[in-house]
Design an enzyme around this catalytic site. Sequence first.
Site, PDB file in Angstrom:
ATOM      1  N   HIS A   1      22.065 -11.983 -42.450  1.00  0.00           N
ATOM      2  CA  HIS A   1      20.662 -12.404 -42.507  1.00  0.00           C
ATOM      3  C   HIS A   1      20.694 -13.934 -42.575  1.00  0.00           C
ATOM      4  O   HIS A   1      20.440 -14.534 -43.626  1.00  0.00           O
ATOM      5  CB  HIS A   1      20.005 -11.803 -43.749  1.00  0.00           C
ATOM      6  CG  HIS A   1      18.506 -11.794 -43.735  1.00  0.00           C
ATOM      7  ND1 HIS A   1      17.749 -12.557 -42.865  1.00  0.00           N
ATOM      8  CD2 HIS A   1      17.610 -11.130 -44.519  1.00  0.00           C
ATOM      9  CE1 HIS A   1      16.463 -12.345 -43.107  1.00  0.00           C
ATOM     10  NE2 HIS A   1      16.352 -11.485 -44.098  1.00  0.00           N
TER      11      HIS A   1
ATOM     12  N   LYS B   1      11.577   5.887 -26.644  1.00  0.00           N
ATOM     13  CA  LYS B   1      11.901   6.693 -25.451  1.00  0.00           C
ATOM     14  C   LYS B   1      13.339   6.432 -25.009  1.00  0.00           C
ATOM     15  O   LYS B   1      13.681   6.624 -23.855  1.00  0.00           O
ATOM     16  CB  LYS B   1      10.909   6.348 -24.334  1.00  0.00           C
ATOM     17  CG  LYS B   1       9.467   6.765 -24.675  1.00  0.00           C
ATOM     18  CD  LYS B   1       8.476   6.334 -23.602  1.00  0.00           C
ATOM     19  CE  LYS B   1       8.019   4.915 -23.821  1.00  0.00           C
ATOM     20  NZ  LYS B   1       6.958   4.483 -22.877  1.00  0.00           N
TER      21      LYS B   1
ATOM     22  N   ARG C   1      14.809  -8.148 -35.943  1.00  0.00           N
ATOM     23  CA  ARG C   1      15.521  -7.464 -37.043  1.00  0.00           C
ATOM     24  C   ARG C   1      15.914  -6.103 -36.497  1.00  0.00           C
ATOM     25  O   ARG C   1      15.041  -5.277 -36.194  1.00  0.00           O
ATOM     26  CB  ARG C   1      14.647  -7.316 -38.284  1.00  0.00           C
ATOM     27  CG  ARG C   1      15.305  -6.411 -39.336  1.00  0.00           C
ATOM     28  CD  ARG C   1      14.571  -6.405 -40.648  1.00  0.00           C
ATOM     29  NE  ARG C   1      14.742  -7.671 -41.351  1.00  0.00           N
ATOM     30  CZ  ARG C   1      14.279  -7.905 -42.574  1.00  0.00           C
ATOM     31  NH1 ARG C   1      13.633  -6.959 -43.237  1.00  0.00           N
ATOM     32  NH2 ARG C   1      14.464  -9.070 -43.157  1.00  0.00           N
TER      33      ARG C   1
HETATM   34  N1   CP Z   1      14.261 -11.111 -47.941  1.00  0.00           N
HETATM   35  C1   CP Z   1      13.801 -10.347 -46.935  1.00  0.00           C
HETATM   36  O1   CP Z   1      14.433 -10.238 -45.871  1.00  0.00           O
HETATM   37  O2   CP Z   1      12.626  -9.728 -47.174  1.00  0.00           O
HETATM   38  P1   CP Z   1      11.870  -8.790 -46.142  1.00  0.00           P
HETATM   39  O3   CP Z   1      12.753  -7.571 -45.907  1.00  0.00           O
HETATM   40  O4   CP Z   1      10.560  -8.451 -46.763  1.00  0.00           O
HETATM   41  O5   CP Z   1      11.722  -9.561 -44.850  1.00  0.00           O
END
Ligand code: CP
Length: 316
Positions: free
Chosen positions: A143, A92, A114
């Site tokens: 990451h 929304k 994420r």
């Molecule tokens: N390596 C990794 O980030 O895998 P996923 O996207 O499944 O979390």
Amino acid sequence: MSSVHFDGYPHVICAQQFSRKWLEEEFLPLTDEMEEIFKLGGCEVLKGKRMFSFFYQPSTRTRISFQMAMEYLGGRTVFATENAREFSSARKLETLRDTFLVINRYRPDAIVIRYDHDIGAKFAADVSRAPVLNAGDREPGQHPTQALLDLRTIFKCRGAIDGLKIAMVGDLDKGRTVRSLSYLLGKFSGIQLYFVSPANTGMGEDIKMYLHKHEVPFAEHTDLRVVAPEVDVIYQTRAQTECGTLLDMSEGYFIVDRTITGLMKKDAIIMHPLPRVDEITTDVDDDKRAVYLTDQIDSGLFARMALLKIILAPDA
Ligand code: CP
């Protein structure tokens, strides 16, 4: 309180936060303790701690291993959405800032995120009382917890990080795991990197500048067959097709297959952050040097257990 902390503690946003001293004196030894706790079936060190898990992009490993890490340490994941873009009020048009201001009122002890645009975890951390852990972001893309587990995997399999020759292969432009891992490797000595990719998906200039600054030599290649006999680690990645990447395989040799394993050193290892599509052929899976479905997965759990312990129960 632990004797060494990482920059920006307790938020985990990018791999540059972690010093070599913290990695060697705090993080890596604690991952071994976590492995022992796992083998014993868990403990209660995070009893009473509550984690939220917000994923705006698909995930299998990161999402599950964070939740299992919490579980093995006696804490709880009290809210988890695997598709926050669709099933939270982001649908929304609520801003990330408002979302984090609101969810902090429920007093979580940690929030894993994420995000699908920008440096989402950084923006969230700017307004979050609870520690924010970046489970992968976009543009420029990091990451950091993957880099920690990758470093732990290499250390466990090879016994050291210094002096290793490491090939990173595939979509190095959009792949956030290789970017974060490069930042960590830049903290060690005698590392040599080989970037193997088509020209249009090469490693970003920001990472190359960082490596120059930290005196880490790197070379760019288009034929993994040339690189494979030289290296101690092949770190394969998939094309980030959801970000528009189209790997031009005709530009060189980028697949890890039996030809490549036939060229590799006996004690080298093959890694992949997964998911794998077809950039490692399945007949490589049984090779004893292939760790992407075994040790690397285990390290993901132990690394995230260690991180949660460091952040949520540093004195315990
Ligand atoms: N390596 C990794 O980030 O895998 P996923 O996207 O499944 O979390």
